[in-house]
Design a protein around this motif. Structure first.
Motif, PDB file in Angstrom:
ATOM      1  N   MET A  20       0.850  -1.182   0.000  1.00 52.57           N
ATOM      2  CA  MET A  20       0.000   0.000   0.000  1.00 52.57           C
ATOM      3  C   MET A  20       0.889   1.237   0.000  1.00 52.57           C
ATOM      4  N   ALA A  21       0.716   2.081  -0.977  1.00 53.32           N
ATOM      5  CA  ALA A  21       1.493   3.320  -1.067  1.00 53.32           C
ATOM      6  C   ALA A  21       0.729   4.467  -0.417  1.00 53.32           C
ATOM      7  N   TYR A  22       1.440   5.548  -0.232  1.00 52.63           N
ATOM      8  CA  TYR A  22       0.814   6.784   0.228  1.00 52.63           C
ATOM      9  C   TYR A  22       0.501   7.632  -0.992  1.00 52.63           C
ATOM     10  N   VAL A  23      -0.474   8.536  -0.834  1.00 50.83           N
ATOM     11  CA  VAL A  23      -1.014   9.296  -1.952  1.00 50.83           C
ATOM     12  C   VAL A  23      -1.096  10.771  -1.576  1.00 50.83           C
ATOM     13  N   GLU A  67       5.387   2.834  -6.852  1.00 52.53           N
ATOM     14  CA  GLU A  67       6.353   1.748  -7.020  1.00 52.53           C
ATOM     15  C   GLU A  67       7.537   1.909  -6.067  1.00 52.53           C
ATOM     16  N   GLU A  68       7.813   3.135  -5.645  1.00 49.12           N
ATOM     17  CA  GLU A  68       8.959   3.413  -4.790  1.00 49.12           C
ATOM     18  C   GLU A  68       8.604   3.558  -3.304  1.00 49.12           C
ATOM     19  N   CYS A  69       7.378   3.968  -3.021  1.00 48.56           N
ATOM     20  CA  CYS A  69       6.953   4.221  -1.637  1.00 48.56           C
ATOM     21  C   CYS A  69       7.044   2.935  -0.802  1.00 48.56           C
ATOM     22  N   ILE A  70       7.649   3.057   0.385  1.00 45.39           N
ATOM     23  CA  ILE A  70       7.795   1.895   1.268  1.00 45.39           C
ATOM     24  C   ILE A  70       6.856   1.956   2.474  1.00 45.39           C
ATOM     25  N   ASP A  71       5.886   2.850   2.419  1.00 43.07           N
ATOM     26  CA  ASP A  71       4.857   2.937   3.460  1.00 43.07           C
ATOM     27  C   ASP A  71       5.414   3.255   4.842  1.00 43.07           C
ATOM     28  N   CYS A  72       6.424   4.107   4.890  1.00 43.30           N
ATOM     29  CA  CYS A  72       7.055   4.412   6.176  1.00 43.30           C
ATOM     30  C   CYS A  72       6.247   5.404   7.010  1.00 43.30           C
ATOM     31  N   THR A  73       5.340   6.134   6.410  1.00 42.39           N
ATOM     32  CA  THR A  73       4.448   7.113   7.034  1.00 42.39           C
ATOM     33  C   THR A  73       5.120   8.429   7.439  1.00 42.39           C
ATOM     34  N   LEU A  74       6.410   8.574   7.253  1.00 42.41           N
ATOM     35  CA  LEU A  74       7.106   9.774   7.715  1.00 42.41           C
ATOM     36  C   LEU A  74       6.578  11.051   7.067  1.00 42.41           C
ATOM     37  N   CYS A  75       6.173  10.984   5.826  1.00 47.91           N
ATOM     38  CA  CYS A  75       5.730  12.179   5.106  1.00 47.91           C
ATOM     39  C   CYS A  75       4.407  12.728   5.624  1.00 47.91           C
ATOM     40  N   VAL A  76       3.561  11.870   6.154  1.00 44.01           N
ATOM     41  CA  VAL A  76       2.219  12.284   6.568  1.00 44.01           C
ATOM     42  C   VAL A  76       2.283  13.402   7.601  1.00 44.01           C
ATOM     43  N   ALA A  77       3.060  13.233   8.620  1.00 47.16           N
ATOM     44  CA  ALA A  77       3.139  14.224   9.694  1.00 47.16           C
ATOM     45  C   ALA A  77       3.836  15.510   9.247  1.00 47.16           C
ATOM     46  N   GLU A  78       4.641  15.430   8.209  1.00 52.99           N
ATOM     47  CA  GLU A  78       5.396  16.595   7.747  1.00 52.99           C
ATOM     48  C   GLU A  78       4.618  17.493   6.798  1.00 52.99           C
ATOM     49  N   CYS A  79       3.518  17.036   6.267  1.00 48.64           N
ATOM     50  CA  CYS A  79       2.765  17.798   5.268  1.00 48.64           C
ATOM     51  C   CYS A  79       1.931  18.894   5.924  1.00 48.64           C
ATOM     52  N   CYS A 111      11.605  11.672   3.359  1.00 52.25           N
ATOM     53  CA  CYS A 111      11.409  10.436   2.592  1.00 52.25           C
ATOM     54  C   CYS A 111      12.728   9.683   2.442  1.00 52.25           C
ATOM     55  N   PRO A 112      12.811   8.466   2.981  1.00 57.31           N
ATOM     56  CA  PRO A 112      14.071   7.718   2.917  1.00 57.31           C
ATOM     57  C   PRO A 112      14.351   7.085   1.554  1.00 57.31           C
ATOM     58  N   VAL A 113      13.346   7.062   0.661  1.00 55.73           N
ATOM     59  CA  VAL A 113      13.541   6.409  -0.634  1.00 55.73           C
ATOM     60  C   VAL A 113      13.333   7.354  -1.820  1.00 55.73           C
ATOM     61  N   ASP A 114      13.212   8.633  -1.564  1.00 57.07           N
ATOM     62  CA  ASP A 114      13.068   9.632  -2.632  1.00 57.07           C
ATOM     63  C   ASP A 114      11.946   9.272  -3.612  1.00 57.07           C
ATOM     64  N   CYS A 115      10.762   9.016  -3.074  1.00 52.85           N
ATOM     65  CA  CYS A 115       9.652   8.605  -3.937  1.00 52.85           C
ATOM     66  C   CYS A 115       8.772   9.765  -4.397  1.00 52.85           C
ATOM     67  N   PHE A 116       9.103  10.985  -4.006  1.00 51.71           N
ATOM     68  CA  PHE A 116       8.298  12.128  -4.440  1.00 51.71           C
ATOM     69  C   PHE A 116       8.696  12.577  -5.829  1.00 51.71           C
ATOM     70  N   ARG A 117       7.694  12.993  -6.599  1.00 53.25           N
ATOM     71  CA  ARG A 117       7.891  13.525  -7.941  1.00 53.25           C
ATOM     72  C   ARG A 117       7.306  14.933  -7.954  1.00 53.25           C
TER      73      ARG A 117
END
Length: 107
Positions: A1-4, A38-50, A21-27
């Motif tokens: 499951m990716a983040y959106v 395809e790159e998102c590892i579901d770490c959730t770190l980005c959610v709190a930062e937005c 983001c530890p895997v640089d999945c943002f475009r």
């Protein structure tokens, strides 16, 4: 499951999420960020930062924002990776929280 990334990012494009983001999945598009599913590892770190609260787990995307699942996947294939934070769009704070911005998405 990716983040959106969902509609509230449009015309804001805060990039606080990119820094964590530890895997640089943002475009990066002209006025929106997308997450490469395809790159998102579901770490959730980005959610709190937005600051716009525009990022959701795919299963938790609100019903009226579900089209952004496909938009993220589509744009991730053509937009370049963004790996460093930069300033949001100049009028980001004015657009944050405004509804019905989907038609303003620049592809």
């Amino acid at each position: 499951m990716a983040y959106v990334v969902t509609e509230n990012c449009i015309k804001c494009k805060y990039t606080d999420c990119v820094d964590v983001c530890p895997v640089d999945c943002f475009r990066e598009g002209p006025n929106f960020l997308a997450i490469d599913p395809e790159e998102c590892i579901d770490c959730t770190l980005c959610v709190a930062e937005c600051p716009a609260e525009a990022i959701f787990a795919e299963d938790d995307v609100p019903e009226n924002q579900r089209r952004f699942i496909a938009i993220n996947a589509e744009m991730a294939k053509v937009w370049p990776a963004i790996t460093e934070r930069h300033e949001p769009l100049p009028d980001a704070d004015d657009w944050n929280g405004k509804p019905d911005k989907a038609d303003l998405l620049e592809r």
